[in-house]
Structure formats: C-alpha cells, structure tokens
Design a protein around this motif. Structure first.
Motif, PDB file in Angstrom:
ATOM      1  N   HIS A  73       0.749  -1.080   0.031  1.00 59.41           N
ATOM      2  CA  HIS A  73      -0.077  -0.021  -0.041  1.00 59.41           C
ATOM      3  C   HIS A  73       0.946   1.370   0.220  1.00 59.41           C
ATOM      4  O   HIS A  73       0.608   2.193  -0.789  1.00 59.41           O
ATOM      5  N   VAL A  74       1.900   1.369   1.123  1.00 58.26           N
ATOM      6  CA  VAL A  74       2.995   2.606   1.029  1.00 58.26           C
ATOM      7  C   VAL A  74       3.426   2.481  -0.187  1.00 58.26           C
ATOM      8  O   VAL A  74       3.422   3.923  -0.887  1.00 58.26           O
ATOM      9  N   SER A  75       3.866   1.522  -0.799  1.00 63.27           N
ATOM     10  CA  SER A  75       4.652   1.797  -2.322  1.00 63.27           C
ATOM     11  C   SER A  75       3.919   2.309  -3.108  1.00 63.27           C
ATOM     12  O   SER A  75       4.061   3.469  -4.011  1.00 63.27           O
ATOM     13  N   GLU A  76       2.614   1.806  -3.457  1.00 63.45           N
ATOM     14  CA  GLU A  76       1.560   2.157  -4.417  1.00 63.45           C
ATOM     15  C   GLU A  76       1.170   3.870  -4.129  1.00 63.45           C
ATOM     16  O   GLU A  76       1.057   4.452  -5.247  1.00 63.45           O
ATOM     17  N   VAL A  77       0.882   4.094  -2.957  1.00 62.43           N
ATOM     18  CA  VAL A  77       0.437   5.460  -2.569  1.00 62.43           C
ATOM     19  C   VAL A  77       1.645   6.407  -3.008  1.00 62.43           C
ATOM     20  O   VAL A  77       1.368   7.721  -3.797  1.00 62.43           O
ATOM     21  N   LEU A  78       2.999   6.071  -2.489  1.00 63.00           N
ATOM     22  CA  LEU A  78       3.955   6.676  -3.007  1.00 63.00           C
ATOM     23  C   LEU A  78       4.117   7.213  -4.436  1.00 63.00           C
ATOM     24  O   LEU A  78       4.256   8.185  -4.872  1.00 63.00           O
ATOM     25  N   LYS A  79       3.980   6.099  -5.243  1.00 60.35           N
ATOM     26  CA  LYS A  79       4.037   6.144  -6.625  1.00 60.35           C
ATOM     27  C   LYS A  79       3.326   7.171  -7.079  1.00 60.35           C
ATOM     28  O   LYS A  79       3.310   7.916  -7.892  1.00 60.35           O
ATOM     29  N   LEU A  82      10.861   4.556  -0.663  1.00 60.62           N
ATOM     30  CA  LEU A  82      11.527   5.741  -1.128  1.00 60.62           C
ATOM     31  C   LEU A  82      10.151   6.671  -2.093  1.00 60.62           C
ATOM     32  O   LEU A  82       9.220   5.883  -2.170  1.00 60.62           O
ATOM     33  N   ALA A  83      10.401   7.849  -2.324  1.00 58.02           N
ATOM     34  CA  ALA A  83       9.489   8.670  -2.898  1.00 58.02           C
ATOM     35  C   ALA A  83       8.886   8.008  -4.325  1.00 58.02           C
ATOM     36  O   ALA A  83       7.693   8.245  -4.450  1.00 58.02           O
ATOM     37  N   ASP A  84       9.822   7.511  -4.897  1.00 53.27           N
ATOM     38  CA  ASP A  84       9.165   6.802  -6.236  1.00 53.27           C
ATOM     39  C   ASP A  84       8.641   5.374  -5.902  1.00 53.27           C
ATOM     40  O   ASP A  84       8.285   4.759  -7.084  1.00 53.27           O
ATOM     41  N   GLY A  85       8.408   5.026  -4.936  1.00 47.66           N
ATOM     42  CA  GLY A  85       7.964   3.721  -4.449  1.00 47.66           C
ATOM     43  C   GLY A  85       8.864   2.480  -4.433  1.00 47.66           C
ATOM     44  O   GLY A  85       8.430   1.460  -3.949  1.00 47.66           O
ATOM     45  N   ARG A  86       9.985   2.575  -4.608  1.00 45.02           N
ATOM     46  CA  ARG A  86      11.081   1.630  -4.362  1.00 45.02           C
ATOM     47  C   ARG A  86      11.192   1.227  -3.042  1.00 45.02           C
ATOM     48  O   ARG A  86      11.150   2.206  -2.230  1.00 45.02           O
ATOM     49  N   ILE A 145       9.352   6.732   3.785  1.00 47.27           N
ATOM     50  CA  ILE A 145       8.516   6.243   4.717  1.00 47.27           C
ATOM     51  C   ILE A 145       8.923   4.958   5.465  1.00 47.27           C
ATOM     52  O   ILE A 145       9.494   3.932   4.502  1.00 47.27           O
ATOM     53  N   ILE A 146       9.234   4.878   6.564  1.00 45.28           N
ATOM     54  CA  ILE A 146       9.982   3.874   7.243  1.00 45.28           C
ATOM     55  C   ILE A 146       8.868   2.757   7.554  1.00 45.28           C
ATOM     56  O   ILE A 146       7.751   3.191   8.308  1.00 45.28           O
ATOM     57  N   THR A 147       8.740   1.639   6.845  1.00 42.07           N
ATOM     58  CA  THR A 147       7.816   0.731   7.260  1.00 42.07           C
ATOM     59  C   THR A 147       8.208  -0.497   8.197  1.00 42.07           C
ATOM     60  O   THR A 147       7.223  -1.111   8.554  1.00 42.07           O
ATOM     61  N   LYS A 148       9.513  -0.703   8.233  1.00 45.88           N
ATOM     62  CA  LYS A 148       9.920  -1.810   9.263  1.00 45.88           C
ATOM     63  C   LYS A 148      11.163  -1.391  10.027  1.00 45.88           C
ATOM     64  O   LYS A 148      11.748  -0.684   9.528  1.00 45.88           O
ATOM     65  N   ALA A 149      11.324  -1.734  11.099  1.00 45.18           N
ATOM     66  CA  ALA A 149      12.449  -1.348  12.042  1.00 45.18           C
ATOM     67  C   ALA A 149      13.076  -2.677  12.824  1.00 45.18           C
ATOM     68  O   ALA A 149      12.028  -3.419  13.256  1.00 45.18           O
TER      69      ALA A 149
END
Ligand SMILES: Cc1cc2c(cc1C)N(C[C@H](O)[C@H](O)[C@H](O)COP(=O)(O)OP(=O)(O)OC[C@H]1O[C@@H](n3cnc4c(N)ncnc43)[C@H](O)[C@@H]1O)c1[nH]c(=O)[nH]c(=O)c1N2
Ligand SMILES: O=C(O)C(=O)Cc1ccccc1
Ligand SMILES: [Mn+2]
Length: 491
Positions: free
Chosen positions: A83-89, A200-204, A237-241
C-alpha cells in the motif's frame, strides 16, 4: 547555493503568494488533491481506508505541540508495505505532497500538512514480525508502539528501553530520533536501530542495511540506517525497523532528592557522570516543575530544584552506586534521598515524570506546549541552565524546566495561548535566545524532538550554510520532486 526545479504544487503556491502577498492567500492556495487522485487512493488502500471528513483531517493535521492545525486534504490508512509503495508512486507521479503519520505525539509540528496533500497514516501496520531473544533483536512494522512491543516482550526478560513519555510508534520514534529518560544508560534511537525498511518517494523499497541483516555492527558502505533516523518523513517512509533489545535489569531502585539551587542539582549530575557511575536515569526538575508535578500527579515532594534518579543492577552494585551518589548529593548540600524500591511506588514516580507535559499544561488550562529541547556537552550544562533560567525570569513568562540532564539535554515548557500573537512572540524570542546560547556552548537546538516546523531557522545556524546545502542535496537525491513532508526540516 544549491538549487533545483520547484515541484508543480509549489509553483502554483509561489505564484499566488507573489500575486497577493498575504499569508492568508498562501494558505488558501495550498495544493488541492484532485478527485481522481482520491479515487485512485481508494483503489489502492480500499474505500474504508480513505477519508476526506474534516474531523479525520483535523485529527491528522496537528501533533501535541502549539503549532496551528494544518489539515491534509485527504487521509489514507496503509495496511501493508505494498500500500505504502503504491500510494507513494501515485503521489510522486501527481506531484502531490505526502506526509507520514505515526501516532501524532510529536512536539515540533512534524505531521502538520502545511502545504496540503495526502496524509498517510501507518498506525494500522502493527505486526511484530520477529523476535530473536538469543540475539537481542526484533523487527516490527511501523505502527507498533513502544508499549505494545514491551508488553509483547514481557516473558522474554528483554525490553526496548527508549522511552519518550508518550506511547509513540516505533518508526515515528526512528523518524524523529527520539530518546527520553533512559538514554543516559541505553542511548537514543540512533544507537538502537540496526536496519530499516524504507519506501522511497518513487515507490522503491529498500533495506538500509540490506535485506534481513541484523548485525550489531557493520562497516559496509555508507550508514543509510542513520540517514533515515531523524529524517522526519522527508526522505522516505519507514515501514519496518529492526531494533536492539536489552535485558531487564535484575534489581531497580528509584530516588528523589532536592537541592538549594539549580546549580547544585546540575553540578551533582555532572559529578555522577564524571565518576563513571552507570546511572539508569537522572532527571532534573526545577521548583516550578516540581510544583506542577505535585498538583497534577498527587505527590508531596518538597518544592525545590530536584533530581529523580534510578539505579539498576545486582544488589551489591546497587549498594555501591547509591552510596557514592548519596555522598555526592551531600557534598552539594542536597537533601537526603527519598527512596522508592517497590514497583508501585517507582511506577508512580516515573509516571509523574512522564506526565510532566500535561502537568505543565494544567498550569494554564487551554494553553498549548511551546517547548525547547537544547542539548549541550555535560560540562557546559550548569551554566547554560542557570543562564536560561535568567532569560525566562527576565522575560517574565512561566517556564518550568525539566531535563534529561545526564545527556546534557533539557526542556523549558512555555504554556502559550495560540490566539495571542504577542505572547507567542515573547515566548519564541526567549526560546530563540536559549537555543543561540546552547549553540555558543557547543550544543544543539534539539536533542530529541527534531526540527519539524519550529526550528528550521536554527538548523542553518547550527549546521552552517554549506552543511545545509549538503542536506538539501541529499533531500533532492531521495525526493527529487519534493513531495515528502514538504516544509519540514528546511523552508
Ligand atoms: C507527553 C509527551 C512526552 C514526550 C513526547 C511527546 C509527548 C506527547 N515526545 C515526542 C514524541 O513522542 C516523539 O517525537 C515521537 O518519536 C513521535 O512519534 P510518533 O509516532 O507520534 O510520530 P508522529 O506521528 O508525531 O510523527 C513525527 C514525525 O515523524 C514522521 N513520521 C512518523 N512516522 C513515520 C514513518 N513511519 N516513516 C517516516 N516518517 C514518519 C512524521 O511525518 C513527523 O514528521 C518525546 N520525544 C522524545 O524524544 N523524548 C521525550 O522525552 C519525549 N517526551
Ligand atoms: O517530558 C519530556 O522529557 C519531553 O520531552 C516533553 C516535554 C517537553 C517540554 C517540557 C515538558 C515536557
Ligand atoms: Mn524529553
């Protein structure tokens, strides 16, 4: 000066600002999120996870600080890294600002959507992915809070000790490089994060130390992990730590003692550290804070500059530590200790310390916290605290002081009435003078709360023009369109 092409929404913003020249028009011209983007967001995270309701937007447009609420246009709740990756793209392609939201407990306006756009709330991502007790580490998703993790760890004999008073999300804590009362013993987030999964901003999606790596040390290339710690949602966006865990100490004793003046309390702290005593916590409260704490948390401490201390270890080491610290307190004309060894009494004491923000707010109901966060080398701390207190008194404002003095870090809490610009101005000026004083004494304007909106000007003074240019270049590398939490850290 480093320069780059302005993103689309900023060009519109700047044009409109120059046309009318007023702050109001600047706010009115904040990027609008087009309907088709809202629909596309719902297509990614599901209808139930997108909201344009004003109540939800307002909840997400501010943190716990005094900064005015700046609601995002839309709030989306992510449930997975996909979700995070698609939203960022999506936002990157449309050049729409995106602001990550952890649990909204920040103290520098980090989540306020000052340029509009989409707020991405990650609090639904709450899986604890793995715990390796034998290696003292664990990996969590971004929405897991520190109390949830510590409750989960209870039977392992381990804990994650970094404790901003609030029950913040662990990745929000990475994003602000948080610490708190335990940092004197365990360090800050910087010393306790081993690896981060970042979108990252481009979804990577990257892993800052490489996928599944969880080593105590590494010298493999640049330290990407610590580049993201403290990046305040401006680089990714940090998704895991992956975090370091610690053994729960065998025995614990807490204590309170008080002093005739601020200087003696802080001198004692410096001497404790210079003697090499491995204290677990050492917190300073001035007499105004103690009074607020007594009233709010129903304690009956003597209203005087005080230290809250905690000692941990084996019974023998506790005896040695407490004896030595007791001698130092006496040498500085401090009072006898009041000990708290049973768990309920200790918890009450530390809950009172953690609630101090609310205790200070109760001094002036309806006011919001304007807080300072300077940190200086420990030997400079006595002079900086004493001179800061003089500035507060000169300005004639209420300003209780509390400090993680073992780290050279302290806060002044100024309760401000946001609707009174004159009051905000007076308080900002004292806070600015204090920060400049800390810089003169080899310190930083923020030890743990971050730059957010409130300390952007101070960052330049602290880092210097060239240093700030390098930071801007890093920002441009990770986020060339400037969509990630715009207006934070830098103007
Ligand atoms: C009563 C009380 C007491 C304290 C504090 C707060 C309160 C209310 N704090 C401040 C606060 O708890 C701390 O800044 C937390 O790290 C914020 O975590 P949140 O999850 O609430 O982040 P929040 O949602 O407030 O966001 C903070 C910033 O991080 C970004 N962000 C959040 N999640 C992200 C993610 N997954 N990826 C990328 N960016 C993300 C946001 O965009 C924003 O810029 C504090 N702090 C401290 O260090 N020491 C202390 O002693 C205290 N004490
Ligand atoms: O309690 C703390 O240590 C905090 O960081 C929050 C805070 C900030 C300013 C004054 C009081 C509490
Ligand atoms: Mn603090």
């Amino acid at each position: 000066m480093f320069c780059r092409k302005l993103p689309k929404y900023l060009v519109t913003l700047a044009r409109s600002y120059h046309r009318t020249g007023s702050k109001q028009s600047l706010q009115a011209s904040i990027a609008k999120v087009p309907d088709n983007l809202v629909k596309a967001l719902a297509g990614i995270v599901g209808d139930k996870n997108v909201s344009t309701a004003m109540a939800v937007r307002e909840q997400h447009g501010r943190d716990e600080s005094y900064h005015d609420c700046a609601p995002p246009e839309v709030v989306a709740f992510a449930e997975s890294v996909e979700h995070v990756s698609e939203v960022l793209k999506l936002c990157n392609d449309a050049e729409v600002p995106l602001i990550p939201f952890g649990s909204g407990t920040g103290l520098e306006g980090g989540v306020n959507a000052i340029r509009g756009g989409v707020c991405l709330d990650v609090s639904k991502m709450t899986n604890i992915i793995s715990v390796h007790p034998e290696d003292f580490d664990c990996t969590v998703e971004c929405g897991v809070t520190r109390n949830t993790l510590n409750n989960y760890l209870r039977d392992t004999g381990l804990w994650f000790p970094i404790d901003p008073g609030a029950d913040a999300s662990l990745c929000g804590m990475c994003a602000t490089s948080a610490s708190g009362t335990n940092a004197v013993r365990y360090g800050t987030m910087r010393e306790n994060v081993m690896n981060l999964e970042v979108v990252l901003a481009d979804g990577r999606v990257i892993n800052t130390a490489g996928k599944d790596r969880r080593t105590k040390k590494t010298s493999a290339g640049y330290n990407l992990t610590n580049l993201f710690v403290g990046s305040e949602g401006t680089l990714g966006i940090i998704t895991k730590a992956t975090l370091r865990l610690h053994g729960i100490p065998e025995d614990t004793i807490s204590a309170v003692c008080n002093f005739q003046d601020v200087q003696s309390a802080v001198d004692t702290t410096v001497q404790v550290l210079q003697c090499g005593i491995q204290i677990a916590r050492i917190e300073f409260l001035d007499e105004v804070s103690v009074d607020a704490c007594n009233k709010y948390s129903k304690l009956d401490m003597k209203v005087a500059p005080s230290l809250f201390l905690e000692f941990t270890g084996s019974p023998n080491s506790l005896k040695d530590q407490t004896q030595l610290v007791g001698d130092l307190v006496k040498m500085n004309n401090g009072s006898d200790f009041r000990w708290a060894s049973d768990i309920e009494e200790r918890n009450h004491l530390w809950k009172a310390r953690h609630d101090i923000l609310y205790a200070c707010m109760a001094l002036r109901p309806g006011c919001k916290p304007y807080s300072t966060d300077v940190c200086v080398p420990i030997s400079n701390l006595p002079e900086v605290i004493v001179r800061s207190k003089e500035e507060i008194q000169k300005a004639g404002v209420v300003g209780p002081i509390v400090g993680h003095v073992g780290d050279g870090n302290f806060h002044v809490f100024f309760p401000v009435d946001q609707s009174n610009p004159e009051e905000v101005k007076v308080v900002s000026e004292v806070a600015r003078k204090m920060a400049v004083l800390a810089l003169e004494f080899n310190g930083t304007c923020t030890g743990e709360h971050g730059i957010g909106m409130g300390k952007r000007k101070l960052l330049e003074q602290e880092i210097g023009e060239d240093g700030l240019d390098v930071m801007r270049q890093i920002k441009a590398t990770f986020d060339p369109k400037g969509i990630l939490n715009p207006g934070k850290v830098f103007f």
